[in-house]
Design a protein around this motif. Structure first.
Motif, short mmCIF file in Angstrom:
data_model
loop_
_atom_site.label_atom_id
_atom_site.label_comp_id
_atom_site.label_asym_id
_atom_site.label_seq_id
_atom_site.Cartn_x
_atom_site.Cartn_y
_atom_site.Cartn_z
N ILE A 192 31.30 -59.89 -96.45
CA ILE A 192 30.45 -60.80 -95.70
C ILE A 192 30.08 -60.19 -94.37
O ILE A 192 28.94 -60.26 -93.92
N PHE A 193 31.08 -59.60 -93.69
CA PHE A 193 30.80 -58.95 -92.42
C PHE A 193 29.79 -57.82 -92.61
O PHE A 193 28.91 -57.62 -91.78
N GLU A 194 29.93 -57.07 -93.72
CA GLU A 194 29.02 -55.96 -93.96
C GLU A 194 27.60 -56.47 -94.20
O GLU A 194 26.63 -55.88 -93.74
N ASN A 195 27.49 -57.62 -94.89
CA ASN A 195 26.16 -58.19 -95.10
C ASN A 195 25.53 -58.62 -93.79
O ASN A 195 24.34 -58.44 -93.56
N GLU A 196 26.36 -59.21 -92.91
CA GLU A 196 25.85 -59.61 -91.61
C GLU A 196 25.39 -58.40 -90.81
O GLU A 196 24.36 -58.43 -90.13
N ASN A 197 26.19 -57.34 -90.88
CA ASN A 197 25.82 -56.12 -90.18
C ASN A 197 24.52 -55.55 -90.73
O ASN A 197 23.68 -55.03 -89.99
N ASP A 198 24.34 -55.63 -92.06
CA ASP A 198 23.12 -55.12 -92.67
C ASP A 198 21.89 -55.88 -92.17
O ASP A 198 20.84 -55.30 -91.92
N SER B 119 24.66 -61.10 -103.92
CA SER B 119 23.75 -61.50 -102.84
C SER B 119 22.53 -62.21 -103.39
O SER B 119 22.05 -63.19 -102.81
N ARG B 120 22.01 -61.71 -104.52
CA ARG B 120 20.86 -62.37 -105.14
C ARG B 120 21.23 -63.77 -105.62
O ARG B 120 20.45 -64.72 -105.48
#
Length: 379
Positions: A16-22, A370-371
């Motif tokens: 989740i953190f990585e998605n936010e960073n992306d 994510s999709r």
């Protein structure tokens, strides 16, 4: 829709953190490339710390013995006694933790008694690892000790299969077969110095194997406790686990030092040390620092990746250490030991390739999740 919601709950904090960073990166940051590869940079840095700790510790412990040191208990104790250097980092991490974002799947704080039990068990095992490794380094050349310790890969694979549900793949099996073959060659082709009897060689060899088994169990239990008990909570857990398990190990080994009466010989040992009193203290000090560096790096890699890859990266020093042993300690590497080094490198390469495949597969699954999340949000 319910299945998609369940997948959302199953995504780890780090994902989740990585998605936010992306998302932040896509907003036009000039450092998007660096941010995108931040995880890889962190893995590279902590792998370097682990390698430095592993190589320096092996060389210094061997030097301690070679120049007049005799106490296995003292050599084991200093490998864990460096935890006070982490106290400032613990204080800093506790301050940061108050403002740190936590994404937790409805978890409550683990009970103190459970955490205490985790730290005690891991500390006892780590103490055993230190004692076994000290015996191995006392009776084996550094090159032989390091190459024998590559068996950690095989044991970690087995423990991770049962404790953390990691799968056996052709690459993993190939790696285990290679390092096992390398160890068998070592024990059948004993070319240690004439000063080392067959009995001492076997004691050192099987002590190193014992240390490898216990260390593999430590890594696998660390991952298990992180996933099932700590449940990916905070960065501070890395520092706390490093401090508390080495504290327990230090206490246990210190009890062994006094119970065995070995402490009575330490003053005489210092007086007769070949390199002098100052060098004696400096060597022991840097053993403690290098070991603590290795412990922190190993736990970080377990928390951020898994115990298997942590052990792979941590033990890259095993085939590298003999090179430094030849240069610094003038160890002799010839004959089948060169073949053993080749097999060790091959085994590590096979393991790393499998982890790369796992990483690619995980990214594909994350994109799929994510999709699904987007579909749930829009419905």
């Amino acid at each position: 829709m319910e299945e998609a919601q369940q997948k959302l709950l199953d995504i780890s904090n780090e994902e989740i953190f990585e998605n936010e960073n992306d998302n932040i990166e896509q907003s036009g940051s000039t450092n998007s490339y660096i941010s995108k590869h931040k995880w890889w940079y962190q893995v590279a840095i902590f792998t370097s710390f682990s390698l430095i700790g592993e190589v320096v510790t092996s060389l210094l412990v061997n030097t301690y013995y070679a120049k007049g040191g005799k106490s296995i208990w003292l050599a084991s104790f200093v490998q864990n006694a460096g935890f006070p250097v982490l106290l400032p980092f613990l204080y800093y991490a506790s301050l940061k933790n108050n403002s740190q974002i936590e994404v937790i799947k409805g978890n409550q704080e683990p009970q103190i008694c459970i955490l205490f039990l985790v730290y005690v068990v891991l500390g006892l095992l780590l103490g055993g690892v230190s004692v076994f490794n000290s015996v191995g380094l006392k009776y084996l050349q550094v090159s032989t000790y390091s190459l024998t310790s590559t068996t950690k890969l095989g044991f970690t694979t087995i423990f991770s299969f049962f404790l953390n549900a990691h799968k056996f793949t052709p690459s993993i099996v190939n790696s285990v077969v290679l390092v096992t073959t390398a160890s068998i060659i070592l024990i059948l082709h004993n070319n240690e110095s004439v000063e080392t009897s067959c009995g001492k060689f076997l004691l050192g060899f099987f002590s190193t194997i014992g240390g490898s088994i216990m260390y593999s169990l430590v890594l696998s239990l660390t991952e298990f406790s992180y996933r099932k008990i700590l449940k990916g909570r905070k960065f501070i857990d890395i520092i706390e686990m490093s401090i508390y398990q080495t504290l327990v190990a230090s206490i246990v080994i210190l009890i062994g030092l006094f119970a065995s009466g070995d402490w009575k010989n330490l003053i005489m040992e210092i007086e007769h040390y070949k390199l002098g009193k100052l060098s004696y203290v400096v060597i022991l000090f840097f053993i403690s620092i290098s070991c603590q560096l290795n412990v922190v790096a190993s736990i970080w890699l377990v928390f951020k990746v898994n115990s298997l890859l942590s052990n792979v990266l941590n033990n890259l020093g095993a085939p590298i250490t003999p090179i430094f042993a030849v240069i610094i300690l003038h160890d002799k590497i010839k004959g089948l030991k060169l073949l053993v080094m080749f097999l060790a490198f091959w085994g590590f390469a096979s393991h790393i390739y499998q982890q790369y495949l796992n990483y690619v597969k995980a990214n594909e699954e994350l994109e799929h999740n994510s999709r699904d999340i987007s579909e749930v949000s829009s419905s």
